[in-house]
Design an enzyme around this catalytic site. Structure first.
Site, short mmCIF file in Angstrom:
data_model
loop_
_atom_site.label_atom_id
_atom_site.label_comp_id
_atom_site.label_asym_id
_atom_site.label_seq_id
_atom_site.Cartn_x
_atom_site.Cartn_y
_atom_site.Cartn_z
N HIS A 27 0.91 5.21 1.22
CA HIS A 27 0.29 6.26 2.03
C HIS A 27 0.40 7.58 1.27
CE1 HIS A 27 0.49 4.00 5.97
NE2 HIS A 27 1.46 3.37 5.32
N HIS B 32 0.85 -1.20 0.00
CA HIS B 32 0.00 0.00 0.00
C HIS B 32 0.88 1.24 0.00
CE1 HIS B 32 0.63 -1.39 4.14
NE2 HIS B 32 0.69 -0.11 4.49
P1 AMP Z 1 1.88 0.33 7.34
O1 AMP Z 1 2.35 0.59 8.75
O2 AMP Z 1 2.67 1.05 6.30
O3 AMP Z 1 1.72 -1.15 7.07
O4 AMP Z 1 0.44 1.00 7.26
C1 AMP Z 1 -0.72 0.34 7.60
C2 AMP Z 1 -1.78 1.40 7.72
O5 AMP Z 1 -3.03 0.77 7.59
C3 AMP Z 1 -1.80 2.15 9.07
O6 AMP Z 1 -1.65 3.56 8.83
C4 AMP Z 1 -3.16 1.80 9.65
O7 AMP Z 1 -3.74 2.88 10.34
C5 AMP Z 1 -3.96 1.42 8.42
N1 AMP Z 1 -5.05 0.47 8.63
C6 AMP Z 1 -4.99 -0.71 9.31
N2 AMP Z 1 -6.19 -1.33 9.26
C7 AMP Z 1 -7.01 -0.54 8.52
C8 AMP Z 1 -8.38 -0.62 8.11
N3 AMP Z 1 -9.15 -1.66 8.47
N4 AMP Z 1 -8.88 0.39 7.37
C9 AMP Z 1 -8.12 1.46 7.02
N5 AMP Z 1 -6.83 1.59 7.38
C10 AMP Z 1 -6.28 0.62 8.11
#
Ligand code: AMP
Ligand code: ZN
Length: 136
Positions: free
Chosen positions: A101, A99
């Protein structure tokens, strides 16, 4: 990937605040945003990280990041935007589905990347998603 939450969100099996969708990607609001309007670009096909991503799809994902960043600037009057993509737990990746950001930034907003995000009500999420969708 049966147990991947981002696969379920990307395929629409779990509801999300979606701001954009095409054949390859879904773009959602992060549930714990660093700043309001913090978006996540999710490919619909599972890849754990950049190393498992097809190169053409990486290129498409980054073109989409530019489109979303542009919408954040106009919809939310963001002065700047961070585009961030973590690979592996050691690099701060907490969800093993690739993903990107896209985070709106303003001078003095005190955002520290990789800290725990903020909470928002569903009304606040809905209102900010509508603003971004209108700019796309
Ligand atoms: P990373 O630390 O780069 O893997 O980012 C994961 C991101 O996913 C974090 O910023 C979380 O807040 C976000 N996240 C986790 N679960 C969900 C969800 N169910 N819906 C939307 N965002 C999520
Ligand atoms: Zn997945």
């Amino acid at each position: 990937m049966d147990n991947c939450i981002f696969c379920k969100i990307a395929m629409g099996e779990i509801p999300s605040n979606t701001v954009y969708e095409d054949n390859d990607f879904r773009v959602i609001l992060d549930i714990a945003p660093a700043n309001p309007g913090h978006c996540l670009i999710l490919p619909k096909n599972h890849a754990a990280d950049i190393f498992e991503m097809d190169e053409e799809l990486v290129a498409k994902a980054h073109c989409l990041a530019k489109k979303i960043a542009t919408a954040l600037k106009s919809a939310l009057k963001a002065e700047g935007v961070n585009i961030l993509q973590n690979n592996g737990a050691a690099a701060g990746q907490s969800v093993s589905h690739y993903h990107i950001h896209v985070i709106p930034r303003n001078t003095g907003d005190n955002v520290t990347l990789n800290k725990e995000g903020n909470s928002m009500s569903s009304e606040e999420f809905g209102a900010i998603a509508d603003k971004i969708k209108a700019a796309l």
